[in-house]
Design an enzyme around this catalytic site. Structure first.
Site, PDB file in Angstrom:
ATOM      1  N   CYS A   2      50.239 -31.747  -2.365  1.00 31.42           N
ATOM      2  CA  CYS A   2      49.304 -31.271  -3.366  1.00 31.42           C
ATOM      3  C   CYS A   2      49.479 -29.926  -3.808  1.00 31.42           C
ATOM      4  CB  CYS A   2      47.785 -31.552  -2.946  1.00 31.42           C
ATOM      5  SG  CYS A   2      47.752 -33.259  -2.656  1.00 31.42           S
ATOM      6  N   ARG A  27      55.327 -30.516  -4.586  1.00 30.42           N
ATOM      7  CA  ARG A  27      54.335 -30.982  -3.586  1.00 30.42           C
ATOM      8  C   ARG A  27      53.575 -31.967  -3.674  1.00 30.42           C
ATOM      9  NH1 ARG A  27      53.424 -25.954  -0.690  1.00 30.42           N
ATOM     10  NH2 ARG A  27      51.431 -26.839  -0.031  1.00 30.42           N
ATOM     11  N   TRP A  73      49.394 -35.608  -4.246  1.00 35.24           N
ATOM     12  CA  TRP A  73      50.044 -36.585  -3.590  1.00 35.24           C
ATOM     13  C   TRP A  73      48.998 -37.385  -2.870  1.00 35.24           C
ATOM     14  CZ3 TRP A  73      50.444 -38.319   1.538  1.00 35.24           C
ATOM     15  CH2 TRP A  73      51.477 -39.184   2.001  1.00 35.24           C
ATOM     16  N   ASN A  99      43.360 -29.446  -1.536  1.00 37.60           N
ATOM     17  CA  ASN A  99      44.568 -29.786  -0.925  1.00 37.60           C
ATOM     18  C   ASN A  99      44.043 -29.963   0.562  1.00 37.60           C
ATOM     19  OD1 ASN A  99      47.114 -30.084   0.158  1.00 37.60           O
ATOM     20  ND2 ASN A  99      47.744 -28.011  -0.202  1.00 37.60           N
ATOM     21  N   GLY A 100      44.175 -31.013   1.138  1.00 37.56           N
ATOM     22  CA  GLY A 100      44.044 -31.267   2.530  1.00 37.56           C
ATOM     23  C   GLY A 100      43.293 -32.615   2.662  1.00 37.56           C
ATOM     24  N   GLU A 489      70.416 -37.747  10.719  1.00 39.66           N
ATOM     25  CA  GLU A 489      70.184 -36.843   9.516  1.00 39.66           C
ATOM     26  C   GLU A 489      70.803 -37.325   8.198  1.00 39.66           C
ATOM     27  OE1 GLU A 489      68.065 -34.975   8.579  1.00 39.66           O
ATOM     28  OE2 GLU A 489      69.053 -33.820   6.810  1.00 39.66           O
ATOM     29  N   LYS A 493      68.649 -38.223   4.894  1.00 43.10           N
ATOM     30  CA  LYS A 493      68.915 -37.842   3.451  1.00 43.10           C
ATOM     31  C   LYS A 493      69.425 -38.868   2.678  1.00 43.10           C
ATOM     32  CE  LYS A 493      67.815 -34.680   3.922  1.00 43.10           C
ATOM     33  NZ  LYS A 493      67.637 -33.605   4.610  1.00 43.10           N
ATOM     34  N   GLU A 496      66.265 -41.247   1.847  1.00 42.51           N
ATOM     35  CA  GLU A 496      65.144 -40.450   1.148  1.00 42.51           C
ATOM     36  C   GLU A 496      65.561 -40.419  -0.341  1.00 42.51           C
ATOM     37  OE1 GLU A 496      63.115 -36.436   2.710  1.00 42.51           O
ATOM     38  OE2 GLU A 496      65.317 -36.816   2.895  1.00 42.51           O
ATOM     39  N   HIS A 512      75.618 -53.779  20.990  1.00 43.08           N
ATOM     40  CA  HIS A 512      74.393 -54.372  21.871  1.00 43.08           C
ATOM     41  C   HIS A 512      73.377 -54.739  20.984  1.00 43.08           C
ATOM     42  CE1 HIS A 512      75.869 -52.725  25.674  1.00 43.08           C
ATOM     43  NE2 HIS A 512      75.845 -51.728  25.001  1.00 43.08           N
ATOM     44  N   LYS A 616      57.084 -32.329  -0.836  1.00 40.22           N
ATOM     45  CA  LYS A 616      57.512 -31.422   0.213  1.00 40.22           C
ATOM     46  C   LYS A 616      56.117 -30.895   0.660  1.00 40.22           C
ATOM     47  CE  LYS A 616      61.009 -28.415   0.653  1.00 40.22           C
ATOM     48  NZ  LYS A 616      62.341 -29.144   1.130  1.00 40.22           N
TER      49      LYS A 616
HETATM   50  C1  F6R Z   1      64.066 -34.391   4.736  1.00 36.16           C
HETATM   51  C2  F6R Z   1      62.642 -33.753   5.058  1.00 36.16           C
HETATM   52  C3  F6R Z   1      61.641 -34.128   5.898  1.00 36.16           C
HETATM   53  C4  F6R Z   1      61.145 -32.804   6.408  1.00 36.16           C
HETATM   54  C5  F6R Z   1      59.868 -33.086   7.275  1.00 36.16           C
HETATM   55  C6  F6R Z   1      59.394 -31.606   8.114  1.00 36.16           C
HETATM   56  O1  F6R Z   1      64.853 -34.139   4.121  1.00 36.16           O
HETATM   57  O2  F6R Z   1      62.729 -32.874   4.183  1.00 36.16           O
HETATM   58  O3  F6R Z   1      61.859 -35.159   6.725  1.00 36.16           O
HETATM   59  O4  F6R Z   1      62.231 -32.363   7.263  1.00 36.16           O
HETATM   60  O5  F6R Z   1      59.044 -33.386   6.615  1.00 36.16           O
HETATM   61  O6  F6R Z   1      59.152 -30.852   7.164  1.00 36.16           O
HETATM   62  P1  F6R Z   1      59.232 -29.203   7.437  1.00 36.16           P
HETATM   63  O7  F6R Z   1      60.544 -28.914   7.983  1.00 36.16           O
HETATM   64  O8  F6R Z   1      58.663 -28.424   6.529  1.00 36.16           O
HETATM   65  O9  F6R Z   1      58.141 -29.129   8.650  1.00 36.16           O
END
Ligand code: F6R
Length: 621
Positions: A2, A27, A73, A99-100, A489, A493, A496, A512, A616
């Site tokens: 948010c 966000r 969000w 936000n929260g 990872e 990615k 996502e 397995h 984010k």
């Molecule tokens: C993946 C991604 C998320 C963040 C996770 C932690 O590309 O962006 O999995 O890595 O939400 O976020 P931070 O690093 O901000 O704590």
């Protein structure tokens, strides 16, 4: 998660609020809204969808020089017009953006409904608007303090009130709030991204702090609870605005089609930034001043526990390998989101490491607090300076990756790895790591920025491979030992931003169970560095190829894949990354996977920076 903006000053608020919201959209992007206070009172416009939809539908007459805005969000209730912020009381005299999460929202909603209030949304935030409106206190600040006194949970809020048309009031508990000081105008935002175009003179509120903002300045208070009466009291605090050293261009995508692309290509320069001044070739060690641990304390560490979420957790696994290999300290990584729910045993000779790009991830922050409550010491690997986690930890390493806007983390993750490598060398050098090995690794680290650049220079070839992978509905990413977190990872990615089902497995575990899923429709991206496991890895590739599974192999030049590379042999793509020290392989193996994910998403026509359902900075549990 948010985004909040606010404005008070001499200009029309709405265009500034919309511009700020567009810069915060990463966000949260399922709905947006603004409220302005003008001669006609309080006006609110809000709707499901993106900020541009809100801007397109804004009424012609939407004047006012005070306003607040929000991009959401969804937590409580679906993404529809009613649940979009701002929320108001029934008389629409007070507007709130938040936000929260308000944990006791259900009880408060029931209480309000019992009193005959008709709630207009499913949200937790709406209760705040009604509680503020119902307060009989004389000042807006006291009304808000009373309302916040009833609330359990986290918040960053901004409030406008028709009866107090000279001010905005903001408050923070767990969700960031920044005040930007302009010339006869003031801005509010939950993230610097929305402010830097207007001002770089800013004040960050602390948890438990509130501010009154007028066009000419701001005053701050702490929200204290009086034990005797249970009432919330306001006590003046002396928060001052400070200059931040930030280039506003860092928040623009420039000529790139997306922030993710810009951030991918920034990696060599940002990698240099995190290493700068922190490598000591003379003694073959890292020089990490911010740890706040002397050599004796470093030697006393018996175990390392790494806590992070999502990609930060996967890079934490890479970090654990580095620490075990180089410092010979038992180390493991655990999702921060799970940690505190299993009543963890916190040991005094364990070093806890919290890893977070945003420094806001609530699960990671709460894990840090759990460790500290039990007497443990935590250091942070954090990108955002002054963020909640950065302030909470006992020391740490800033990542210097610069602002990361794309939801999919790239450059911050690379710098997390490099920070772990420096930490492992430094811890190793006060133990068994020889000066020769220390120097070998320092030299290896110095080569990384240039080598990352070499991988990025192969973008066009990687795009061809990505196109092939984008055709598949399901994919495997496999690796072993150092290569396994790389595979995790890579899969993260890929899923996502491409929305393809990408599953990571240890190569050794395929037989397995998951081998049953291998078919010509299911490609496997295999991480096969030229290390002590290369022969076993290649053998596993044969097992996949024998079942018709197409293979993309991320490896080093010179690794012999034999028949697999013949036409029809199984390999449909081979990606050679530059050689470095084996311990540092994971990061160079990760970079092409980021590029593959980006190009697959591009090929599929997805919104790369704002993948569906995500945002984010995950500031809710
Ligand atoms: C993946 C991604 C998320 C963040 C996770 C932690 O590309 O962006 O999995 O890595 O939400 O976020 P931070 O690093 O901000 O704590």
């Amino acid at each position: 998660m948010c985004g909040i903006v606010g404005y008070i000053g001499t200009q029309q608020a709405a265009p500034l609020l919309l511009e700020g919201l567009a810069r915060l959209e990463h966000r949260g992007y399922d709905s947006a809204g603004v409220a302005v206070l003008g001669s006609g009172g309080l006006k609110v416009a809000k709707r499901a969808g993106r900020v541009r939809d809100l801007a397109d539908g804004l009424p012609k007459r939407f004047g006012g020089k005070i306003g607040i805005g929000h991009t959401r969000w969804a937590t409580h209730g679906p993404a529809n017009d009613a649940n979009a912020h701002p929320h108001t009381d029934e008389a629409a005299r007070v507007a709130v953006v938040h936000n929260g999460i308000i944990d006791n929202a259900a009880a408060l909603r029931a209480e309000l409904a019992d009193d005959g209030i008709v709630l207009a949304s499913d949200t937790d935030t709406e209760v705040l608007a009604h509680l503020i409106a119902r307060s009989g206190a004389a000042t807006l600040e006291q009304r808000i303090a009373e309302a916040l006194g009833r609330v359990e949970g986290t918040y960053g809020i901004a409030v406008a009130h028709a009866d107090f048309p000279d001010r905005l009031v903001v408050a923070r508990n767990g969700s960031p709030l920044i005040i930007g000081v302009g010339d006869r105008e003031m801005h509010v935002a939950s993230d610097l991204a929305a402010l830097v175009r207007y001002t770089t003179t800013v004040a960050h509120l602390d948890d438990g702090e509130m501010a009154t903002i007028t066009a000419g300045g701001f005053t701050t208070y702490s929200l204290g609870r009086l034990e005797a009466t249970g009432r919330t009291e306001l006590m003046a605090t002396d928060r001052r605005a400070k200059e931040v050293d930030i280039d506003p261009a860092a928040y623009d995508a420039g000529d790139h089609d997306s922030f993710m692309h810009k951030e991918l290509l920034e990696q060599p320069a940002r990698a240099e930034a995190v290493l700068r001044g922190r490598l000591d070739d003379r003694f073959g060690t890292g020089h990490l001043g911010g740890l706040n641990l002397d050599a004796r304390e470093l030697r006393g560490i018996r175990r390392v526990k790494i806590l992070g979420c999502g990609s930060a957790y996967y890079v934490g696994q890479m970090g654990a390998s580095l620490l075990e290999e180089l410092a010979r300290i038992p180390a493991d990584a655990e999702p921060a989101s799970e940690f505190r729910y299993r009543n963890p045993i916190v040991e005094h000779d364990t070093l806890y490491v919290a890893v977070s790009q945003s420094g806001e991830t609530i699960d990671t922050l709460l894990a840090v607090q759990e460790v500290q409550r039990k007497g443990g010491r935590v250091i942070g690997l954090v990108n955002v300076v002054g963020s909640a986690i950065a302030r909470q930890v006992d020391g740490g390493i800033y990542l210097h990756a610069g602002p990361e806007v794309a939801v999919a983390s790239t450059k911050a993750l690379t710098n997390m790895f490099l920070a772990f490598a420096m930490l492992a060398v430094q811890l190793g050098r006060v133990r068994d790591l020889s000066i020769a090995d220390g120097r070998r690794l320092i030299a290896g680290l110095t080569r990384i920025p240039e080598q990352v650049d070499q991988v990025l220079a192969t973008e066009a070839e990687l795009a061809v491979v990505a196109k092939r992978l984008a055709e598949a509905e399901n994919l495997f990413f496999v690796g072993r030992v150092r290569g396994f977190p790389v595979a995790r990872e890579g899969a993260q990615k890929f899923k996502e931003i491409s929305y393809r089902h990408a599953e990571a497995y240890q190569t050794s575990e395929l037989k397995h169970g998951p081998l049953a899923l291998i078919s010509p429709e299911v490609p496997t991206v295999a991480i096969v560095p030229d290390d002590e496991l290369v022969e076993r890895n290649v053998a596993a590739l044969h097992e996949i190829a024998a079942r018709g599974g197409p293979l993309v192999v991320v490896t080093h030049a010179g690794v012999d894949l034999g028949d697999l590379e013949r036409p029809g042999g199984g390999v449909v793509g081979r990606i050679d990354v530059p050689r470095n020290e084996r311990e540092l392989d994971p990061i160079l193996l990760t970079i092409p996977l980021q590029v593959l994910a980006y190009h697959a998403a591009l090929e599929l026509g997805h919104d790369i920076d704002k993948p569906r359902n995500l945002a984010k900075s995950v500031t809710v549990e």
